[in-house]
Design a protein around this motif. Sequence first.
Motif, PDB file in Angstrom:
ATOM      1  N   ALA A  56      25.920 -27.016   8.095  1.00  0.00           N
ATOM      2  CA  ALA A  56      25.412 -27.709   6.908  1.00  0.00           C
ATOM      3  C   ALA A  56      24.591 -28.939   7.303  1.00  0.00           C
ATOM      4  CB  ALA A  56      26.574 -28.122   6.004  1.00  0.00           C
ATOM      5  N   VAL A  89      21.310 -27.693   9.250  1.00  0.00           N
ATOM      6  CA  VAL A  89      20.290 -27.115   8.367  1.00  0.00           C
ATOM      7  C   VAL A  89      19.584 -28.211   7.570  1.00  0.00           C
ATOM      8  CG1 VAL A  89      19.947 -25.670   6.306  1.00  0.00           C
ATOM      9  CG2 VAL A  89      21.343 -24.839   8.199  1.00  0.00           C
ATOM     10  N   LYS A  90      20.320 -29.241   7.197  1.00  0.00           N
ATOM     11  CA  LYS A  90      19.700 -30.366   6.488  1.00  0.00           C
ATOM     12  C   LYS A  90      18.640 -31.026   7.357  1.00  0.00           C
ATOM     13  CE  LYS A  90      20.827 -34.566   3.897  1.00  0.00           C
ATOM     14  NZ  LYS A  90      21.909 -35.477   3.449  1.00  0.00           N
ATOM     15  N   PHE A 118      15.648 -28.706   7.657  1.00  0.00           N
ATOM     16  CA  PHE A 118      14.875 -28.746   6.407  1.00  0.00           C
ATOM     17  C   PHE A 118      13.931 -29.947   6.416  1.00  0.00           C
ATOM     18  CE2 PHE A 118      14.367 -30.216   2.003  1.00  0.00           C
ATOM     19  CZ  PHE A 118      13.884 -29.061   1.396  1.00  0.00           C
ATOM     20  N   LYS A 172      20.837 -24.442   2.611  1.00  0.00           N
ATOM     21  CA  LYS A 172      21.474 -25.763   2.574  1.00  0.00           C
ATOM     22  C   LYS A 172      22.437 -25.866   1.398  1.00  0.00           C
ATOM     23  CE  LYS A 172      19.037 -29.361   1.373  1.00  0.00           C
ATOM     24  NZ  LYS A 172      18.136 -30.550   1.302  1.00  0.00           N
TER      25      LYS A 172
END
Length: 222
Positions: free
Chosen positions: A7, A10-11, A14, A216
Motif C-alpha cells: 500500500a 504503490v502510493k 503513483f 492504491k
Amino acid sequence: MKFPNAAKGVKKIFNAEIISLIAALVGGAGLVMSLIGASKETNESVGTTLLAVSGILLIISGIALLVAGIINIVGYLQAAKDEEGIKRAVLCTVFSCAFAFAAAFFENQTGFLGGLGTVLSTISTVLNMLVALFMIGGLMNLSAKCNRPDMVKRGHDILSTIVVSYIITFALGLLVRFGAYTSAFGEGVIKWLSGLSALFTVFIYVLELIYLAKAKKMLAEN
C-alpha cells in the motif's frame, strides 16, 4: 490491512508516475520546439532561441524523470516486500532512468551524437515497457490475493493496450529520427509524428495512473 508495504509502495509509485507524466509533457514540448527551431522556415534568431529553450526543457524533463525513477525504486522495493513480482521492475527502472537522463542531453544533436541520443532513448522506452509489465503484473497478483478478479481482468486489458501503445511510440520515434536525418519526410510530417508520439506517451502514463489509483484504493481497503 493485509499488505501494508504494498500500500505504501504503490502510493509512492503513483506519485512518481505523476511526475513522469509532467516530465513527458515537458519533454514533448521541448522536442517539438527543437524541430521548429531547426526548421529552415524559422527565422535564424527565433530558431536559436527555440533551440536554447528546447534544450532547457529537455534537461528539466530528464531531471524530472530521474527524480521519478528514484521515487519509483523506493516504491517498488517497498511494495516488493508483499509481492515478489514487483521486484523485477527495480533494475529496469534504474537503467531506464539512466538512459532517459543521458538521452535528454543529445536530443538537439545531429550526426553521431543525435544517433546516440536515439539509441539511448529507444533503450529507455523498451525498459519502461518492461517496468510497466512487471509493475502491473505484480499488482494483478496482489489483486488476486485480495479476491478482486475485476482488477485482474482490468490489468490484463491495460497490459495489452500498453504493449501496443509502446510499440507505436517506438515506431513513431524511429520515424521522426529517420525523417530528420534523411529528409525523407517534410518538416510538417515530422512535427506531426513527434506530436503523435508524445500523445501516445501521455496516454500510456494515464493508463498506468488509472490502474495505480484503483490498486492504491484496493490495498487501502484490504
